[in-house]
Write an enzyme that holds these catalytic residues in place. Structure first.
Site: not given
Ligand code: NAD
Length: 368
Positions: A142, A193, A226, A250, A254
């Site tokens: 970001y 990852k 993942d 993020d 959620d």
């Protein structure tokens, strides 16, 4: 008696409504002499834009810097959708995070037994769930440069974001996660990852080193981000603390949020580095939800996320963890009694107002 400076930024929409219920609790703590909280109030988001032409004034930034904790409501709303990008409501929150150096975002996902049926998962998968996601908040994709859209001149454009992490950024967030795990069930799951990203390889390497050097007593597991998302919707109770980068955090937080039923229930804390002298961290506490313009002004917003965020402030900023637990127990008790705001009321259940929910929680707290 311990004394603390609170800087209250209620913001826009339902922000002031839910922040009002926290003030009720703070007033009671002051009256009881449990601690002495000095409250200052400021403007952020659209309300600051309307008054100062920017999303937070320099004076309010200085007050935030001087406070022991910032208690933040929510910002934004359709009224400010067209204001210039750098003074849009969210810019106030981003500025606070950046200038206070709030690199660690803590989002607990707790499923109260009384609400287990509101989750998208089956009751046995979520009842009693208590996990904590620790997300790196000031680095990664970001913020990494270059961050551009370039016209390639052949009818094509190229968008570039840069995922970048330095050792110290991973080291300090890992330490926050391990420290917190020691106060809980003593397990950290580090999600990245490493199979496809160099930042993932470095993340894995640094977390492994920090663990070996300083936290061998804590159980550490590495999980691909993942797979972590998949496991969260399969059997979330396998986790205690999950530590991860800004982007994966993020998304994963959620996912974890939805396990617990409603946005109106989810608190968060954002912490900075400890001050070398006082050992206190800069900190901002806020509900995960936004300003909910669709219900603003109606007095029906759920204040639990905001009140639970204040409970986190009691635990992480004021060293009053026993009172944090009492607030959380008061919330669990009112839910067990069947009290519901509209967002968590199942079909046919009567709903109470923001103020009624706030007063009921305070009523339970008084019995603690
Ligand atoms: P939102 O979280 O405001 O609302 C999503 C839905 O959840 C709405 O239906 C709302 O009524 C409901 N909801 C949220 N909090 C609730 C509560 N406490 N009690 C009952 N119901 C609740 O998200 P949105 O609609 O995507 O965004 C609205 C505005 O908020 C936008 O301007 C957005 O930019 C802003 N926003 C701000 C923050 C923040 O301040 N940190 C976070 C997210 C969104």
């Amino acid at each position: 008696m311990a004394s603390f400076k609170l800087f209250l930024l209620p913001g826009d929409g339902i922000g002031p409504e839910v922040a009002g219920e926290v003030e009720r609790i703070i007033d009671w703590f002051n009256m009881q002499g449990i601690a002495r909280f000095e409250i200052e109030r400021g403007l952020v988001g659209g309300s600051a834009y309307d008054t100062h032409g920017k999303a937070i004034s320099e004076e309010d930034m200085a007050r935030a810097q001087a406070a022991d904790a910032v208690i933040f409501g929510a910002v934004g709303g359709p009224k400010w959708d067209k204001v210039p990008y750098d003074v849009r409501p969210e810019a106030g929150l981003l500025r606070l995070r950046k200038d206070l150096g709030l690199f660690a975002n803590l989002r607990p996902a707790i499923c109260y037994p009384a609400l287990a049926d509101a989750s998208s998962l089956k009751r046995d998968a979520v009842e009693g769930l208590d996990i904590l996601i620790v997300r790196e908040l000031t680095g990664g994709v970001y913020f990494g440069e270059p961050k551009t859209i370039t016209d390639l001149g052949n009818g094509q454009k190229r968008g570039i974001d840069t995922q970048v992490y330095d050792t110290y950024e991973i080291d300090r967030i890992a330490r926050v996660a391990f420290d917190l795990a020691r106060t809980r069930r003593n397990k950290v799951s580090s999600a990245e990852k490493r199979n496809v990203m160099k930042t993932g390889v470095l993340w894995n390497e640094v977390v492994t080193r920090v663990h070996a050097e300083s936290y061998p007593d804590v159980t550490l597991e590495h999980v691909l981000a993942d797979n972590c998302a998949m496991q969260l919707v399969r059997w979330p109770k396998q986790y205690d603390v999950i530590v991860t980068d800004n982007l994966f955090g993020d998304v994963l937080s959620d996912v974890a949020a939805m396990l617990t039923g409603s946005l109106g229930m989810l608190p968060s804390a954002s912490l900075g580095a400890p001050d070398p002298k006082t050992h206190r961290r800069k900190a901002l506490y806020e509900p995960v939800h936004g300003s909910a313009p669709d219900i603003a002004g109606k007095g029906i917003a759920n204040p639990i996320a905001m009140i639970a965020s204040f409970a986190m402030a009691m635990r992480y900023s004021f060293g009053l963890g026993d009172w944090a637990t009492k607030i959380e127990t008061a919330i669990a008790n009112v839910l067990a009694q069947g009290l519901r705001t509209k967002d968590i009321a199942a079909g046919g259940e009567a709903a109470i107002s923001t103020g009624e929910m706030g007063r009921a929680i305070l009523g339970e707290l008084k019995k603690a």
